[in-house]
Motif scaffolding. Structure first.
Motif, short mmCIF file in Angstrom:
data_model
loop_
_atom_site.label_atom_id
_atom_site.label_comp_id
_atom_site.label_asym_id
_atom_site.label_seq_id
_atom_site.Cartn_x
_atom_site.Cartn_y
_atom_site.Cartn_z
N ARG B 69 48.92 27.57 55.58
CA ARG B 69 47.61 26.96 55.78
C ARG B 69 46.63 27.36 54.68
O ARG B 69 46.75 28.40 54.08
N GLU B 70 45.71 26.47 54.43
CA GLU B 70 44.55 26.76 53.59
C GLU B 70 43.39 26.85 54.55
O GLU B 70 43.15 25.92 55.34
N GLU B 71 42.65 27.95 54.52
CA GLU B 71 41.65 28.20 55.55
C GLU B 71 40.68 27.03 55.70
O GLU B 71 40.05 26.59 54.74
N ARG B 72 40.57 26.57 56.92
CA ARG B 72 39.65 25.48 57.28
C ARG B 72 39.95 24.17 56.54
O ARG B 72 39.13 23.26 56.51
N TRP B 75 46.97 22.44 57.46
CA TRP B 75 48.33 22.98 57.37
C TRP B 75 49.16 22.10 56.43
O TRP B 75 49.03 20.88 56.45
N ALA B 198 42.38 37.85 50.76
CA ALA B 198 42.44 36.70 51.66
C ALA B 198 41.54 35.59 51.13
O ALA B 198 41.93 34.42 51.07
N LYS B 199 40.35 35.95 50.72
CA LYS B 199 39.39 34.97 50.23
C LYS B 199 39.93 34.24 49.00
O LYS B 199 39.89 33.02 48.92
N ASN B 202 42.68 31.80 49.87
CA ASN B 202 42.36 30.86 50.95
C ASN B 202 43.12 31.16 52.22
O ASN B 202 43.57 30.24 52.92
N LEU B 203 43.29 32.46 52.49
CA LEU B 203 43.90 32.87 53.74
C LEU B 203 42.79 33.26 54.71
O LEU B 203 41.71 33.67 54.29
N ALA B 204 43.07 33.15 55.99
CA ALA B 204 42.15 33.73 56.97
C ALA B 204 42.35 35.24 56.94
O ALA B 204 43.44 35.72 56.66
N GLU B 205 41.27 35.96 57.21
CA GLU B 205 41.37 37.42 57.21
C GLU B 205 42.45 37.87 58.18
O GLU B 205 42.56 37.36 59.28
N GLN B 207 45.70 37.57 57.70
CA GLN B 207 46.99 36.90 57.58
C GLN B 207 47.95 37.74 56.74
O GLN B 207 47.55 38.62 55.99
#
Lengths: 245, 245
Positions: B69-72, B75, B198-199, B202-205, B207
């Motif tokens: 996934r790319e955050e927000r 998928w 994470a940032k 583009n991961l959610a914190e 992950q």
DNA sequence: TAGTGGTCTAGACCACTCG
DNA sequence: GAGTGGTCTAGACCACTAT
């Protein structure tokens, strides 16, 4: 200095607060390896939130490698990681003993079948060939952390299934057959546990494991056997130290 | 032969059905690397369930390495894993090109500070010592998959921050300073991405990432630099092929 | 501004483990 | 039989992305 997530410009989320709180309890030494956490229901009362939020926090800490779960039994604090060098010829029990931990191996089952699928691919087999498959479970300090599947060509290893298979197979190869490992190749892949592996390790289906596929060649350069290792991901770190060739 | 989870004796759960259905869509070739999945809300309508259940299924497939996934953003189907040998002296761009993929490197930032915490431990520094830290992000086929932090002792690398840092640092070490890597040691650790990593990826914190810590020694045997790599876990497999020493 | 995933509530039933 | 995590419902608001 305590490790801490970067100071947030935004006010921390509920999730972040729970994670930080539990993490500090563990890292401050108030809880140590193997200790059981309160149940999800108790935690949701303590933190005045729902089980879903608690579970999200626990899963995040599990991903860090700080805690682990035994399916339907509960959550526990992870012991220190074992340091594992897949290139070393040191046996499993020796390696664990060197790190002042206690190792144990149990034989789960053995079977003989025609190589297919992943096994055939790993052994580079093109036609129907019988192989022995040996499934074992390894414990560290009483905790099941490693599921191992060994695949041996039957023609190279007559009578091996009658031996004591809870000891080192590498040792058995040398003593009984005179085979030495001359070269090995291995792959490390982060993935999910297949059903039978999850069951043996008390993981829920779909949980994360570190998969290590290894192929060994004996002294004459021919392929000897292959092995599939599935580690609980919080239990291990891989360390390789190599001079330039 | 298609790989398939073991035939269940119990009727499969809702979760299992959703996983199997999406997995088959991907493995049958109907969806290929980089393609976007329908949104969680669309999927929950399609499968007549809630977003929570859909999310559980997607997370399980993510653990397998089948989707990411790319955050927000959504998928996506995972492309094939890159095969990576950390012992090889081949440069990143060369390695990716050899696998017929497209590599790109971007410099995120550089800074100079006193070694502390993880950096000091990795470099085996006992007193206050200034180090350069270089943060870079590497892309494969346009997707950010690897965050790299390099730590260099300032006294060994005067003026390095003025060079082009999007190329191979190993190459720069050799050309500008005459340093060759003689030995390297590295650790592979499955863990969670720290906030800044994470940032960038583009991961959610929280992950999962595959962390590789590497320490390099130059030809005279002294420690040269260390590096922290954080890989998206679905993007890579580690392969090491070694003769017995 | 519309759409996405991230977070969160307040429950429920089930399969399984343990004593 | 009591307690655990695993699964599931039916919503909600928020932070952020893309356009």
């Amino acid at each position: 200095m305590a490790i801490q997530t970067k100071t947030q410009t935004k006010s921390p989320t509920q999730l972040g607060k729970i994670k930080t709180s539990i993490r500090q309890q563990i890292q401050s030494g108030m809880m140590s390896g193997g200790q059981k956490l309160p149940s999800e229901r108790e935690l949701s009362t303590l933190f005045e939130t729902t089980r879903i939020t608690i579970k999200d926090a626990l899963v995040a800490l599990e991903t860090e490698g700080l805690i682990y779960r035994e399916e339907r039994r509960g959550w526990y604090v992870s012991p220190q990681r074992i340091c594992y060098n897949p290139l070393s010829r040191s046996h499993f029990h020796q390696m664990i003993r060197d790190q002042h931990r206690i190792a144990e191996t149990r034989l789960l089952n053995t079977r003989t079948e025609m190589a297919a699928g992943e096994y055939a691919a790993a052994l580079n087999i093109r036609q129907l060939t019988p192989i022995h498959i040996i499934e074992r479970l390894r414990y560290i300090d009483g905790r099941a952390v490693l599921f191992v599947e060994n695949c041996l060509m039957t023609n190279l290893f007559p009578g091996i299934l009658e031996e004591n298979l809870t000891l080192s197979l590498t040792g058995l190869f040398a003593e009984k057959y005179g085979y030495q490992t001359q070269r090995s190749r291995f792959d490390v892949i982060p993935t999910a546990a297949p059903g039978h592996v999850a069951k043996a390790l008390n993981l829920a289906e779909g949980q994360s494991v570190l998969k290590i596929c290894r192929v060994n060649y004996k002294q004459d350069g021919t392929l000897m056997d292959c092995e599939f290792e599935y580690w609980r991901p919080d239990a291990v770190m891989i360390r390789i130290d190599s001079s330039a060739e």
